[in-house]
Design an enzyme around this catalytic site. Sequence first.
Site, short mmCIF file in Angstrom:
data_model
loop_
_atom_site.label_atom_id
_atom_site.label_comp_id
_atom_site.label_asym_id
_atom_site.label_seq_id
_atom_site.Cartn_x
_atom_site.Cartn_y
_atom_site.Cartn_z
CE1 TYR A 136 0.75 1.70 4.20
CE2 TYR A 136 1.12 -0.66 4.35
CZ TYR A 136 1.30 0.62 4.86
OH TYR A 136 2.03 0.81 6.00
CG PHE A 154 0.48 9.05 5.61
CD1 PHE A 154 0.32 7.80 6.21
CD2 PHE A 154 -0.54 9.54 4.81
CE1 PHE A 154 -0.83 7.05 5.99
CE2 PHE A 154 -1.69 8.79 4.59
CZ PHE A 154 -1.84 7.54 5.17
CG ASP A 155 3.36 3.84 6.28
OD1 ASP A 155 4.55 3.61 6.03
OD2 ASP A 155 2.66 3.11 6.99
CB ILE A 209 -7.93 2.41 9.95
CG1 ILE A 209 -7.27 2.35 8.57
CG2 ILE A 209 -6.99 3.00 10.98
CD1 ILE A 209 -6.83 3.70 8.04
CE1 TYR A 220 -4.50 4.87 12.91
CE2 TYR A 220 -4.51 6.00 10.79
CZ TYR A 220 -4.05 4.99 11.62
OH TYR A 220 -3.13 4.08 11.13
CG PHE A 241 -4.92 14.67 30.12
CD1 PHE A 241 -3.88 14.46 31.01
CD2 PHE A 241 -5.00 13.87 28.99
CE1 PHE A 241 -2.94 13.46 30.78
CE2 PHE A 241 -4.07 12.87 28.75
CZ PHE A 241 -3.04 12.67 29.65
#
Length: 284
Positions: free
Chosen positions: A155, A165-166, A185, A211, A220
Amino acid sequence: MKIAVTYENGKVFQHFGKTETFKVYEVEEGKVISSEVIGSNGEGHGALAGVLEGQGVDVLICGGLGGGAQAALAEAGIEVCSGAEGDADQAVEAYLKGELISTGVNCDHHHEEKEGHSCGSNCGDGGCSGCGGGCGSHQPSFEGPNVGKICRTHYRGTFNDGSQFDSSYDRGEPLEFTCGAGQMILGFDKAVATMEVGEKVTVHLMPEEAYGMSDPNAIFTVEIAQLPGSEDLTVGQQVYLSNQYGQPFPVKVNAKDEKTITFDANHEMAGKELNFEIELVEVK
Protein backbone atom coordinates in the site's frame (compact mmCIF):
# COMPACT_ATOMS: atom_id res chain seq x y z
CA MET A 1 23.24 -11.66 19.12
CA LYS A 2 19.52 -11.60 18.34
CA ILE A 3 17.31 -8.54 18.79
CA ALA A 4 13.51 -8.84 18.68
CA VAL A 5 11.16 -5.90 18.10
CA THR A 6 7.41 -5.89 18.71
CA TYR A 7 6.34 -5.39 15.14
CA GLU A 8 3.42 -4.14 13.05
CA ASN A 9 3.38 -2.43 9.69
CA GLY A 10 7.10 -1.66 9.78
CA LYS A 11 6.75 0.08 13.13
CA VAL A 12 7.48 -0.72 16.77
CA PHE A 13 4.16 -2.08 18.05
CA GLN A 14 3.28 -0.30 21.29
CA HIS A 15 1.78 -3.01 23.52
CA PHE A 16 4.08 -5.96 24.22
CA GLY A 17 1.36 -8.26 25.56
CA LYS A 18 -0.86 -7.80 22.50
CA THR A 19 1.77 -8.00 19.76
CA GLU A 20 1.00 -10.56 17.06
CA THR A 21 4.42 -10.49 15.40
CA PHE A 22 8.05 -9.85 16.24
CA LYS A 23 10.80 -8.88 13.83
CA VAL A 24 13.94 -10.73 14.85
CA TYR A 25 17.33 -9.37 13.79
CA GLU A 26 20.56 -11.39 13.67
CA VAL A 27 23.47 -9.14 14.62
CA GLU A 28 27.19 -9.74 14.20
CA GLU A 29 29.93 -7.26 15.08
CA GLY A 30 27.38 -4.54 15.69
CA LYS A 31 25.68 -4.90 12.29
CA VAL A 32 22.41 -6.52 11.20
CA ILE A 33 23.12 -9.43 8.86
CA SER A 34 19.59 -10.82 8.52
CA SER A 35 16.04 -10.45 9.83
CA GLU A 36 12.75 -12.32 9.81
CA VAL A 37 9.20 -11.73 11.02
CA ILE A 38 7.79 -14.39 13.35
CA GLY A 39 4.36 -14.84 14.92
CA SER A 40 3.65 -14.72 18.64
CA ASN A 41 1.50 -17.88 18.38
CA GLY A 42 -1.34 -16.09 20.11
CA GLU A 43 0.54 -16.00 23.40
CA GLY A 44 0.20 -13.03 25.74
CA HIS A 45 2.20 -11.06 28.25
CA GLY A 46 4.45 -13.32 30.33
CA ALA A 47 4.15 -16.28 27.93
CA LEU A 48 5.73 -14.19 25.18
CA ALA A 49 9.01 -14.32 27.07
CA GLY A 50 9.08 -18.05 26.39
CA VAL A 51 8.49 -17.46 22.67
CA LEU A 52 11.46 -15.08 22.54
CA GLU A 53 13.63 -17.34 24.68
CA GLY A 54 12.89 -20.20 22.28
CA GLN A 55 14.15 -18.03 19.43
CA GLY A 56 17.38 -17.32 21.27
CA VAL A 57 16.61 -13.62 21.58
CA ASP A 58 19.02 -11.57 23.69
CA VAL A 59 17.37 -8.13 23.51
CA LEU A 60 13.75 -6.99 23.19
CA ILE A 61 12.88 -3.55 21.84
CA CYS A 62 9.26 -2.54 22.45
CA GLY A 63 6.91 0.32 23.27
CA GLY A 64 5.39 -0.36 26.66
CA LEU A 65 5.01 -3.43 28.86
CA GLY A 66 3.85 -4.25 32.36
CA GLY A 67 5.72 -5.40 35.42
CA GLY A 68 4.78 -9.05 34.96
CA ALA A 69 6.18 -9.14 31.46
CA GLN A 70 9.33 -7.36 32.59
CA ALA A 71 9.87 -9.95 35.30
CA ALA A 72 9.30 -12.85 32.88
CA LEU A 73 11.75 -11.40 30.38
CA ALA A 74 14.34 -10.81 33.07
CA GLU A 75 13.96 -14.41 34.24
CA ALA A 76 14.54 -15.55 30.63
CA GLY A 77 17.72 -13.47 30.53
CA ILE A 78 16.39 -11.07 27.90
CA GLU A 79 17.43 -7.43 28.07
CA VAL A 80 14.51 -5.02 27.61
CA CYS A 81 14.68 -1.66 25.88
CA SER A 82 11.17 -0.21 26.22
CA GLY A 83 9.68 3.14 25.28
CA ALA A 84 10.74 2.83 21.63
CA GLU A 85 8.51 4.02 18.80
CA GLY A 86 8.55 4.65 15.07
CA ASP A 87 10.36 2.61 12.41
CA ALA A 88 11.49 -0.80 13.70
CA ASP A 89 14.67 -0.97 11.60
CA GLN A 90 15.71 2.50 12.74
CA ALA A 91 15.08 1.57 16.38
CA VAL A 92 17.46 -1.38 16.05
CA GLU A 93 20.10 0.80 14.39
CA ALA A 94 19.73 3.36 17.20
CA TYR A 95 20.13 0.58 19.78
CA LEU A 96 23.31 -0.68 18.12
CA LYS A 97 24.71 2.85 18.11
CA GLY A 98 23.92 3.24 21.81
CA GLU A 99 21.37 5.96 21.04
CA LEU A 100 18.25 4.08 22.16
CA ILE A 101 17.63 4.43 25.89
CA SER A 102 15.09 2.28 27.69
CA THR A 103 12.50 4.57 29.25
CA GLY A 104 9.69 2.16 30.11
CA VAL A 105 6.65 4.12 31.24
CA ASN A 106 8.08 7.64 31.25
CA CYS A 107 5.69 9.09 33.79
CA ASP A 108 3.71 7.61 36.65
CA HIS A 109 0.42 9.37 35.90
CA HIS A 110 -2.79 7.32 36.07
CA HIS A 111 -5.03 8.96 33.51
CA GLU A 112 -8.62 7.74 33.24
CA GLU A 113 -9.27 5.39 30.33
CA LYS A 114 -12.03 5.65 27.77
CA GLU A 115 -14.98 3.59 28.90
CA GLY A 116 -15.06 0.07 27.48
CA HIS A 117 -11.44 -0.11 26.36
CA SER A 118 -8.29 -1.29 28.05
CA CYS A 119 -5.54 0.10 25.87
CA GLY A 120 -5.50 3.64 27.27
CA SER A 121 -5.63 5.15 23.80
CA ASN A 122 -8.12 6.65 21.37
CA CYS A 123 -10.28 3.89 19.89
CA GLY A 124 -12.61 4.72 17.02
CA ASP A 125 -15.09 2.75 14.95
CA GLY A 126 -12.30 1.33 12.82
CA GLY A 127 -10.71 -0.66 15.62
CA CYS A 128 -8.14 0.48 18.09
CA SER A 129 -5.77 3.09 16.71
CA GLY A 130 -3.53 3.06 19.74
CA CYS A 131 -3.05 -0.64 20.41
CA GLY A 132 -3.40 -2.12 16.94
CA GLY A 133 -6.88 -3.44 17.55
CA GLY A 134 -5.94 -5.63 20.47
CA CYS A 135 -8.63 -4.48 22.87
CA GLY A 136 -10.28 -7.88 22.87
CA SER A 137 -12.72 -9.66 20.59
CA HIS A 138 -13.74 -7.76 17.47
CA GLN A 139 -16.76 -8.35 15.25
CA PRO A 140 -16.40 -6.67 11.84
CA SER A 141 -19.24 -4.47 10.59
CA PHE A 142 -18.68 -5.67 7.01
CA GLU A 143 -18.55 -8.89 5.02
CA GLY A 144 -16.32 -10.26 2.28
CA PRO A 145 -14.54 -13.41 1.13
CA ASN A 146 -11.30 -12.34 2.84
CA VAL A 147 -12.77 -11.71 6.31
CA GLY A 148 -11.07 -13.96 8.86
CA LYS A 149 -8.18 -14.74 6.50
CA ILE A 150 -4.56 -13.58 6.70
CA CYS A 151 -3.98 -11.01 3.97
CA ARG A 152 -0.69 -9.59 2.68
CA THR A 153 -0.96 -6.20 1.04
CA HIS A 154 1.27 -3.54 -0.42
CA TYR A 155 0.00 0.00 0.00
CA ARG A 156 0.87 3.67 -0.30
CA GLY A 157 -0.77 6.23 1.99
CA THR A 158 -1.10 9.90 1.11
CA PHE A 159 -2.80 13.03 2.40
CA ASN A 160 -5.15 15.06 0.20
CA ASP A 161 -2.29 17.33 -0.87
CA GLY A 162 -0.53 14.30 -2.37
CA SER A 163 2.21 14.07 0.25
CA GLN A 164 3.04 10.52 1.30
CA PHE A 165 2.92 9.50 4.97
CA ASP A 166 3.61 5.77 4.64
CA SER A 167 4.43 3.10 2.05
CA SER A 168 5.05 -0.63 2.27
CA TYR A 169 6.64 -0.43 -1.18
CA ASP A 170 9.41 1.75 0.25
CA ARG A 171 10.08 -0.86 2.94
CA GLY A 172 10.04 -3.69 0.42
CA GLU A 173 7.80 -5.83 2.62
CA PRO A 174 4.02 -6.33 2.36
CA LEU A 175 1.81 -5.68 5.37
CA GLU A 176 0.31 -8.86 6.86
CA PHE A 177 -2.85 -8.86 8.98
CA THR A 178 -6.05 -10.80 9.62
CA CYS A 179 -8.85 -9.13 7.71
CA GLY A 180 -11.83 -8.17 9.86
CA ALA A 181 -10.02 -8.72 13.16
CA GLY A 182 -9.82 -5.01 13.98
CA GLN A 183 -6.07 -4.83 13.41
CA MET A 184 -6.46 -2.20 10.70
CA ILE A 185 -8.43 1.02 10.40
CA LEU A 186 -11.98 0.40 9.21
CA GLY A 187 -11.76 1.79 5.67
CA PHE A 188 -8.57 -0.12 4.84
CA ASP A 189 -9.92 -3.34 6.33
CA LYS A 190 -13.24 -3.01 4.50
CA ALA A 191 -11.53 -2.42 1.14
CA VAL A 192 -9.34 -5.52 1.46
CA ALA A 193 -12.30 -7.70 2.49
CA THR A 194 -13.66 -7.86 -1.07
CA MET A 195 -10.44 -7.67 -3.12
CA GLU A 196 -8.97 -10.44 -5.26
CA VAL A 197 -5.29 -11.39 -5.24
CA GLY A 198 -3.45 -9.17 -7.72
CA GLU A 199 -6.13 -6.49 -7.64
CA LYS A 200 -5.26 -2.85 -6.96
CA VAL A 201 -7.72 -0.30 -5.58
CA THR A 202 -7.60 3.33 -4.48
CA VAL A 203 -9.72 4.44 -1.52
CA HIS A 204 -10.38 7.83 0.06
CA LEU A 205 -11.13 7.61 3.78
CA MET A 206 -12.88 10.19 5.90
CA PRO A 207 -11.70 10.38 9.53
CA GLU A 208 -14.62 8.21 10.68
CA GLU A 209 -13.18 5.28 8.68
CA ALA A 210 -9.58 6.11 9.53
CA TYR A 211 -8.37 7.25 12.97
CA GLY A 212 -11.52 9.05 14.06
CA MET A 213 -12.02 12.68 14.96
CA SER A 214 -9.84 14.41 17.48
CA ASP A 215 -11.37 14.03 20.96
CA PRO A 216 -11.08 17.17 23.13
CA ASN A 217 -11.44 14.94 26.22
CA ALA A 218 -8.14 13.29 25.30
CA ILE A 219 -6.33 16.58 25.93
CA PHE A 220 -5.65 17.07 29.63
CA THR A 221 -3.54 19.19 31.96
CA VAL A 222 -1.81 18.10 35.16
CA GLU A 223 0.38 19.81 37.71
CA ILE A 224 4.09 19.25 37.16
CA ALA A 225 4.54 18.70 40.89
CA GLN A 226 2.24 15.67 40.69
CA LEU A 227 4.11 14.09 37.78
CA PRO A 228 7.74 13.28 38.67
CA GLY A 229 10.03 13.70 35.66
CA SER A 230 7.64 15.94 33.73
CA GLU A 231 9.72 19.01 34.55
CA ASP A 232 12.27 17.78 31.97
CA LEU A 233 9.74 17.32 29.15
CA THR A 234 9.50 19.75 26.24
CA VAL A 235 6.61 20.85 24.02
CA GLY A 236 6.22 18.51 21.05
CA GLN A 237 7.87 15.57 22.82
CA GLN A 238 6.14 12.19 22.70
CA VAL A 239 6.19 10.12 25.89
CA TYR A 240 4.27 7.36 27.61
CA LEU A 241 1.98 7.71 30.59
CA SER A 242 0.30 4.83 32.38
CA ASN A 243 -3.40 4.37 33.07
CA GLN A 244 -4.95 3.10 36.29
CA TYR A 245 -4.07 -0.48 35.33
CA GLY A 246 -0.40 0.35 34.79
CA GLN A 247 -0.72 0.02 31.00
CA PRO A 248 1.29 2.53 28.94
CA PHE A 249 -0.24 4.79 26.31
CA PRO A 250 1.44 7.42 24.10
CA VAL A 251 0.83 11.15 24.48
CA LYS A 252 2.31 14.33 23.04
CA VAL A 253 3.27 17.37 25.12
CA ASN A 254 1.02 20.19 23.89
CA ALA A 255 1.92 22.98 26.28
CA LYS A 256 3.89 23.65 29.44
CA ASP A 257 4.38 26.46 31.91
CA GLU A 258 6.03 26.75 35.32
CA LYS A 259 3.31 24.81 37.13
CA THR A 260 1.35 22.71 34.63
CA ILE A 261 1.85 20.51 31.58
CA THR A 262 -0.75 19.63 28.94
CA PHE A 263 -0.83 16.31 27.09
CA ASP A 264 -2.69 15.18 23.96
CA ALA A 265 -3.57 11.46 23.81
CA ASN A 266 -5.23 11.67 20.39
CA HIS A 267 -3.70 9.66 17.56
CA GLU A 268 -1.51 11.86 15.37
CA MET A 269 -3.76 11.04 12.38
CA ALA A 270 -7.00 11.88 14.20
CA GLY A 271 -9.30 14.15 12.19
CA LYS A 272 -7.44 13.63 8.90
CA GLU A 273 -8.71 12.37 5.56
CA LEU A 274 -6.43 9.66 4.15
CA ASN A 275 -5.90 8.09 0.74
CA PHE A 276 -4.60 4.57 0.14
CA GLU A 277 -3.46 2.72 -2.96
CA ILE A 278 -3.84 -0.94 -1.96
CA GLU A 279 -2.56 -4.05 -3.76
CA LEU A 280 -3.62 -7.47 -2.46
CA VAL A 281 -0.55 -9.70 -2.74
CA GLU A 282 -1.66 -12.91 -1.03
CA VAL A 283 -4.51 -14.45 0.96
CA LYS A 284 -3.89 -17.45 3.21
